[in-house]
Enzyme design. Structure first.
Site, PDB file in Angstrom:
ATOM      1  N   GLY A 272       0.852  -1.195   0.000  1.00 18.36           N
ATOM      2  CA  GLY A 272       0.000   0.000   0.000  1.00 18.36           C
ATOM      3  C   GLY A 272       0.884   1.241   0.000  1.00 18.36           C
TER       4      GLY A 272
ATOM      5  N   THR B 230       4.917   1.940   6.273  1.00 19.60           N
ATOM      6  CA  THR B 230       3.505   1.577   6.385  1.00 19.60           C
ATOM      7  C   THR B 230       2.807   2.571   7.305  1.00 19.60           C
ATOM      8  OG1 THR B 230       1.862   0.054   7.298  1.00 19.60           O
ATOM      9  CG2 THR B 230       4.069  -0.224   8.120  1.00 19.60           C
TER      10      THR B 230
ATOM     11  N   ASP C 147       0.445   1.736   8.977  1.00 20.28           N
ATOM     12  CA  ASP C 147      -0.018   0.942  10.128  1.00 20.28           C
ATOM     13  C   ASP C 147       0.983   0.917  11.289  1.00 20.28           C
ATOM     14  OD1 ASP C 147      -2.191   0.399   8.572  1.00 20.28           O
ATOM     15  OD2 ASP C 147      -1.789  -1.734   8.309  1.00 20.28           O
TER      16      ASP C 147
ATOM     17  N   MET D  64      -7.704   2.954   9.456  1.00 17.66           N
ATOM     18  CA  MET D  64      -6.985   1.780   8.956  1.00 17.66           C
ATOM     19  C   MET D  64      -6.186   1.135  10.089  1.00 17.66           C
ATOM     20  SD  MET D  64      -5.812   2.393   5.056  1.00 17.66           S
ATOM     21  CE  MET D  64      -6.949   2.068   3.729  1.00 17.66           C
TER      22      MET D  64
ATOM     23  N   ARG E 241      -4.781  -3.004   9.917  1.00 16.35           N
ATOM     24  CA  ARG E 241      -5.225  -4.366   9.639  1.00 16.35           C
ATOM     25  C   ARG E 241      -5.018  -5.296  10.841  1.00 16.35           C
ATOM     26  NH1 ARG E 241      -5.707  -7.130   4.840  1.00 16.35           N
ATOM     27  NH2 ARG E 241      -4.765  -5.535   3.539  1.00 16.35           N
TER      28      ARG E 241
ATOM     29  N   ARG F 120     -23.922   7.618  13.744  1.00 20.58           N
ATOM     30  CA  ARG F 120     -23.442   7.630  12.358  1.00 20.58           C
ATOM     31  C   ARG F 120     -22.035   7.027  12.306  1.00 20.58           C
ATOM     32  NH1 ARG F 120     -28.009   9.200  11.585  1.00 20.58           N
ATOM     33  NH2 ARG F 120     -28.689  11.003  10.369  1.00 20.58           N
TER      34      ARG F 120
ATOM     35  N   HIS G 197      -8.828   5.305   2.456  1.00 20.27           N
ATOM     36  CA  HIS G 197      -7.558   5.675   1.795  1.00 20.27           C
ATOM     37  C   HIS G 197      -7.195   7.143   1.926  1.00 20.27           C
ATOM     38  CE1 HIS G 197      -8.596   1.758   0.134  1.00 20.27           C
ATOM     39  NE2 HIS G 197      -7.288   1.594  -0.004  1.00 20.27           N
TER      40      HIS G 197
ATOM     41  N   ARG H 191      -4.062   7.535   3.562  1.00 22.28           N
ATOM     42  CA  ARG H 191      -2.817   7.197   2.857  1.00 22.28           C
ATOM     43  C   ARG H 191      -2.456   8.205   1.789  1.00 22.28           C
ATOM     44  NH1 ARG H 191      -3.426   0.985   1.485  1.00 22.28           N
ATOM     45  NH2 ARG H 191      -3.246   1.786  -0.617  1.00 22.28           N
TER      46      ARG H 191
HETATM   47  O1  F6P Z   1      -1.073  -1.944   4.830  1.00 19.73           O
HETATM   48  C1  F6P Z   1      -1.557  -0.660   4.943  1.00 19.73           C
HETATM   49  C2  F6P Z   1      -3.028  -0.613   4.690  1.00 19.73           C
HETATM   50  O2  F6P Z   1      -3.332   0.747   4.553  1.00 19.73           O
HETATM   51  C3  F6P Z   1      -3.915  -1.304   5.735  1.00 19.73           C
HETATM   52  O3  F6P Z   1      -4.149  -0.534   6.853  1.00 19.73           O
HETATM   53  C4  F6P Z   1      -5.162  -1.609   4.950  1.00 19.73           C
HETATM   54  O4  F6P Z   1      -5.858  -2.712   5.470  1.00 19.73           O
HETATM   55  C5  F6P Z   1      -4.643  -1.922   3.599  1.00 19.73           C
HETATM   56  O5  F6P Z   1      -3.413  -1.228   3.475  1.00 19.73           O
HETATM   57  C6  F6P Z   1      -5.595  -1.552   2.481  1.00 19.73           C
HETATM   58  O6  F6P Z   1      -4.933  -1.663   1.291  1.00 19.73           O
HETATM   59  P1  F6P Z   1      -5.495  -1.622  -0.197  1.00 19.73           P
HETATM   60  O7  F6P Z   1      -6.897  -1.124  -0.141  1.00 19.73           O
HETATM   61  O8  F6P Z   1      -4.572  -0.712  -0.909  1.00 19.73           O
HETATM   62  O9  F6P Z   1      -5.380  -3.017  -0.696  1.00 19.73           O
END
Ligand code: F6P
Length: 347
Positions: A10, A124, A126, A168, A170, A271, A277, A280
């Site tokens: 990502g 990352t 994350d 985000m 994961r 809500r 994204h 990011r």
């Molecule tokens: O690994 C970073 C990250 O932003 C995670 O937090 C998220 O789950 C994942 O990438 C989503 O990635 P994409 O939608 O680009 O596959």
């Protein structure tokens, strides 16, 4: 030497700062640099551009990556390792600088074992890579998320609503914990600590009982619901069951599930906002520009001195070399002492 640089996984803000630093420092050290397109895919397909001073001009503040990225796994491609070696030899590339997270650097670790010269840079949003205090991109994501929480606070207050903010993360709840702390969240839910709907609604009810008419709940996309005492529900909330080449499913949607449950159980209008994204994208913070630049210069020095199989890591305020294996062995989950600090402000 000829050095190949690539960005995988990502994307995240600060990638261009690292590329710029690797290229500037390596050219100054007397080497040549090529930029592989779209991560490991570019190495497998031998698609690259020669990197010059003009190719990296004006990119420091730009989000994304000028090289492109993909979630390609060399080890899931028939004859992948041999193709990497053959293509590198054909182009005269002696070594690689891989800028990525657990997956991209996991491939870098295996390639090192298979005899390829690789240096890693930890990326990352994350922040879940071991052996480094921070990955670049995380600070920007936290700033985006905490600004969003500030904005959601004012509208939640005006309308007497509960707002669930899904961020985000994961496997680790670093973004939720930092952004939630910075934004004054009334509850933070992270993958490391499965939660029950009852526990969440009890906190919200208690808060409203003391006169508050709105609440902000921050939840990581990878947070899990604990259904039976002591057992976590293995069913993560997914937006797609399709898996990428590293076996990851697409997460997303826990915020909506949680918001529905809160409204149903408390009667408070609720809500959900999924930041996705947005966290990011865009320009990196000054912190990420500086960190990315320091990582890039350090990685170029590791290459220059032939110190392969290493990753540039931040320890305290120092950039140091750690074994790639150490960085990719296991994920760095949230420090529970930090999470306990955030719990002080729940409710
Ligand atoms: O690994 C970073 C990250 O932003 C995670 O937090 C998220 O789950 C994942 O990438 C989503 O990635 P994409 O939608 O680009 O596959």
């Amino acid at each position: 030497m000829k050095i190949g640089v690539l960005t995988g996984g990502g994307d995240c803000p600060g990638l261009n700062a690292v590329i710029r630093a690797v290229v500037r420092k390596s050219l100054a050290n007397g080497h040549k640099v090529v930029g592989y397109k779209n991560g490991w895919k570019g190495v497998l397909e031998n698609t690259f551009d020669d990197m010059t001073l003009s190719s990296i001009s004006g990119i420091l503040h730009r989000g994304g990556t000028i090289l492109g990225s993909s979630r390609t796994n060399v080890y899931k491609v028939e004859g992948g390792v041999e193709r990497v070696k053959k293509n590198m030899a054909m182009t005269g590339v002696d070594c690689l600088v891989a800028i990525g997270g657990e997956d991209t650097l996991g491939v870098a670790t295996k390639l090192t074992e298979d005899g390829v010269n690789v240096v890693g840079v930890p990326k990352t949003i994350d922040n879940d890579l071991s052996a480094t205090d921070f990955t670049f991109g995380f600070d920007t994501a936290v700033n985006v998320a905490s600004e969003a929480i500030d904005r959601l606070h004012t509208t939640a207050e005006s309308h007497n609503r509960v707002i669930v903010v899904e961020v985000m993360g994961r496997h680790a709840g670093w973004i939720a914990t930092y952004a939630g702390l910075a934004g004054g969240a009334d509850m933070i839910l992270i993958p490391e600590k499965p939660f029950s709907f009852e526990e969440v609604t009890d906190v919200i009810k208690a808060r409203h009982a003391r006169g508050k008419s709105f609440s902000i709940v921050v939840v990581s996309e990878g947070a899990k619901v604990q259904t039976v005492e002591g057992e976590e529900d293995s069913s993560l909330v997914l937006s797609s069951t399709e898996k990428d080449s590293f076996g990851h499913v697409r997460l997303g949607g826990i915020g909506n599930v949680l918001a529905e449950e809160i409204e149903r159980r408390t009667g408070f209008e609720t809500r959900a906002t999924i930041l996705g994204h947005i966290q990011r994208g865009g320009s990196p913070t000054a912190f990420d520009r500086v960190l990315g630049t320091r990582y890039g210069v350090f990685a170029a020095e590791l290459v220059h001195s032939g110190n392969f199989g290493k990753m540039a890591a931040l320890r305290g305020n120092e950039i140091v070399a750690v074994d790639l294996k150490e960085a990719t062995g296991e994920l760095k989950t949230v420090d529970m002492k930090l999470y306990e600090v955030s719990e002080t402000f729940f409710g």
